[in-house]
Write an enzyme that holds these catalytic residues in place. Structure first.
Site, PDB file in Angstrom:
ATOM      1  N   TYR A  96     -16.581 -56.731  10.842  1.00  0.00           N
ATOM      2  CA  TYR A  96     -16.946 -58.006  10.687  1.00  0.00           C
ATOM      3  C   TYR A  96     -17.157 -58.553   9.509  1.00  0.00           C
ATOM      4  O   TYR A  96     -18.164 -59.144   8.361  1.00  0.00           O
ATOM      5  CB  TYR A  96     -18.135 -57.577  11.532  1.00  0.00           C
ATOM      6  CG  TYR A  96     -18.101 -58.484  12.664  1.00  0.00           C
ATOM      7  CD1 TYR A  96     -17.654 -57.981  13.232  1.00  0.00           C
ATOM      8  CD2 TYR A  96     -18.154 -59.439  13.924  1.00  0.00           C
ATOM      9  CE1 TYR A  96     -17.292 -57.750  14.952  1.00  0.00           C
ATOM     10  CE2 TYR A  96     -18.921 -59.699  14.421  1.00  0.00           C
ATOM     11  CZ  TYR A  96     -17.646 -59.052  15.467  1.00  0.00           C
ATOM     12  OH  TYR A  96     -17.890 -59.307  16.905  1.00  0.00           O
ATOM     13  N   LYS A 147     -13.218 -44.542  18.107  1.00  0.00           N
ATOM     14  CA  LYS A 147     -12.064 -44.178  18.361  1.00  0.00           C
ATOM     15  C   LYS A 147     -11.410 -43.910  16.949  1.00  0.00           C
ATOM     16  O   LYS A 147     -10.163 -43.713  16.047  1.00  0.00           O
ATOM     17  CB  LYS A 147     -11.209 -45.663  18.373  1.00  0.00           C
ATOM     18  CG  LYS A 147      -9.434 -46.136  19.140  1.00  0.00           C
ATOM     19  CD  LYS A 147      -9.584 -45.926  20.133  1.00  0.00           C
ATOM     20  CE  LYS A 147      -7.825 -45.512  20.296  1.00  0.00           C
ATOM     21  NZ  LYS A 147      -7.661 -44.974  21.904  1.00  0.00           N
ATOM     22  N   ASP A 176     -11.898 -46.133  24.797  1.00  0.00           N
ATOM     23  CA  ASP A 176     -11.249 -46.890  25.872  1.00  0.00           C
ATOM     24  C   ASP A 176     -12.071 -45.591  27.185  1.00  0.00           C
ATOM     25  O   ASP A 176     -12.096 -46.357  28.030  1.00  0.00           O
ATOM     26  CB  ASP A 176      -9.860 -46.414  25.625  1.00  0.00           C
ATOM     27  CG  ASP A 176      -9.223 -45.156  24.487  1.00  0.00           C
ATOM     28  OD1 ASP A 176      -9.758 -44.789  24.448  1.00  0.00           O
ATOM     29  OD2 ASP A 176      -7.772 -45.025  24.806  1.00  0.00           O
ATOM     30  N   ASP A 202     -20.276 -55.297  19.695  1.00  0.00           N
ATOM     31  CA  ASP A 202     -20.043 -56.766  20.893  1.00  0.00           C
ATOM     32  C   ASP A 202     -19.298 -55.874  21.524  1.00  0.00           C
ATOM     33  O   ASP A 202     -19.778 -57.268  22.690  1.00  0.00           O
ATOM     34  CB  ASP A 202     -18.977 -56.968  19.362  1.00  0.00           C
ATOM     35  CG  ASP A 202     -19.092 -58.394  20.018  1.00  0.00           C
ATOM     36  OD1 ASP A 202     -20.099 -59.505  20.449  1.00  0.00           O
ATOM     37  OD2 ASP A 202     -17.818 -59.759  19.616  1.00  0.00           O
TER      38      ASP A 202
END
Ligand code: ATP
Length: 336
Positions: free
Chosen positions: A124, A171, A205, A229
């Protein structure tokens, strides 16, 4: 004594859900002087700027704001006003409590978690460019200072609310540097200051799989901007949808409360938007301001209206056939 609170009505369903929240706050007995401020697509049309300077200055001055959703053009146009506001006001921490509500249909009945989202960095950061025609880059930014301050904020929040466990979604197996820094900072803060709080790191994940299989195993979730988000909306889906999840963007000297949902242009103006997420955001705001009795009255009122189960009162997204107005009136009556 009256409270002064900034109000951004927002785009799409924003004016409908914020009007409802304003009525409910009044019915809860809080005397508020609302300072209405322009922002978003409507401000661009009327004032030539999506985020007029006086809006930022007023929120800095009054320190508390209730905000409706602001529309963001897709694939071009002005920079998201939500992102600009968070950046300008230094609102680095977003907190989104997600829990089951009585009488709201959902797949699970044991969801009681909080998503804490870093609000200023990651993808962002708005750093995008074309390297050569046909090749573009979006930069994911992580800094030691921002990763450390959000980790501190998350553990402080966890401790102060008597919560037991922080799970970091990441991640770092792929983004070894940026997400690697994020989890290193979280782990350091945990070890140094909050060793009694349970701490867990999950690759995102895998974390999402666990969320949709057994959300009751989670307590506080901490993650960087984009993951926050996505996971916020996923979590909303666990408890009945976007119409029932509030949010606060809170730092020491400033706080903006808003529903997690966007401007929902598909239902704007139809009178069927669920105002509950905005009402719950207003209740969070009142708690933040020390108006805890009024916040509790609002919570008791929406629990009562939902428990009553009358489908004519609640909005269609949570299984009703009512309208924004019917729900608001039921809230006002319950508070009266
Ligand atoms: P934006 O571009 O501003 O994010 P959007 O339509 O892409 O808007 P959301 O506004 O978050 O995304 O909403 C996704 C869908 O969820 C909407 O199209 C709408 O059908 C539903 N929805 C969101 N908020 C509400 C609400 N308060 N009441 C009822 N339905 C809602």
């Amino acid at each position: 004594m009256s409270e002064t609170i900034c109000l951004i009505r927002g785009d799409g369903i924003g004016p409908e859900v914020t009007s409802s929240a304003v009525r409910v706050v009044a019915a809860a007995g809080v005397d508020v002087e609302w300072v209405e401020l322009p922002a978003g697509a409507s401000a661009l049309n009327e004032h030539g700027q999506a985020l007029p300077e006086r809006t930022v200055a007023a929120i800095m001055g009054h320190k508390v704001c209730l905000k409706g959703p602001l529309a963001t053009p897709i694939g071009g146009g002005f920079v998201s006003v939500n992102v600009q506001l968070r950046r300008r006001l230094g609102l680095y921490a977003a907190v989104r409590p997600v829990r089951n509500l009585p009488g709201v249909p959902s797949r699970f009945d044991d969801v009681e978690l909080v998503v804490i989202r870093e609000n200023t960095e990651g993808l962002y950061s708005g750093l995008e460019h074309e390297v050569v025609p046909g090749v573009v880059e979006s930069l994911k930014v992580a800094t030691l200072s921002a990763c450390t301050r959000i980790a501190r904020w998350a553990f402080e929040y966890t401790e102060s609310r008597g919560r037991k466990k922080v799970t970091v979604f990441h991640k770092a197996n792929i983004m070894k540097m940026s997400d690697g820094l994020f989890i290193r900072c979280a782990s350091k803060i945990h070890e140094a200051f909050y060793p009694d709080i349970e701490y867990e790191e999950l690759i995102i994940d895998n974390g999402c799989m666990h969320l949709v299989a057994d959300p009751g195993r989670f307590d506080v979730l901490l993650m960087e901007n984009l993951y926050g988000d996505l996971v916020s909306d996923l979590c909303a889906g666990l408890v009945g949808g976007l119409g029932v999840v509030p949010a606060g963007n809170i730092v020491d000297d400033c706080a903006v409360f808003e529903p997690v949902h966007g401007s929902a242009p598909n239902i704007a103006g139809k009178g069927v938007a669920n105002p509950l997420a905005c009402i719950m955001s207003a209740a969070m705001m009142l708690n933040h301001m020390g108006q805890t009795a009024a916040a509790e009255r609002i919570k008791t009122a929406y629990n009562a209206v939902l428990t009553d189960g009358d489908p004519a009162l609640r909005t269609p997204d949570i299984g009703g056939r009512g309208t924004t107005d019917s729900f608001t009136q039921a809230m006002v009556a319950a508070l009266g």
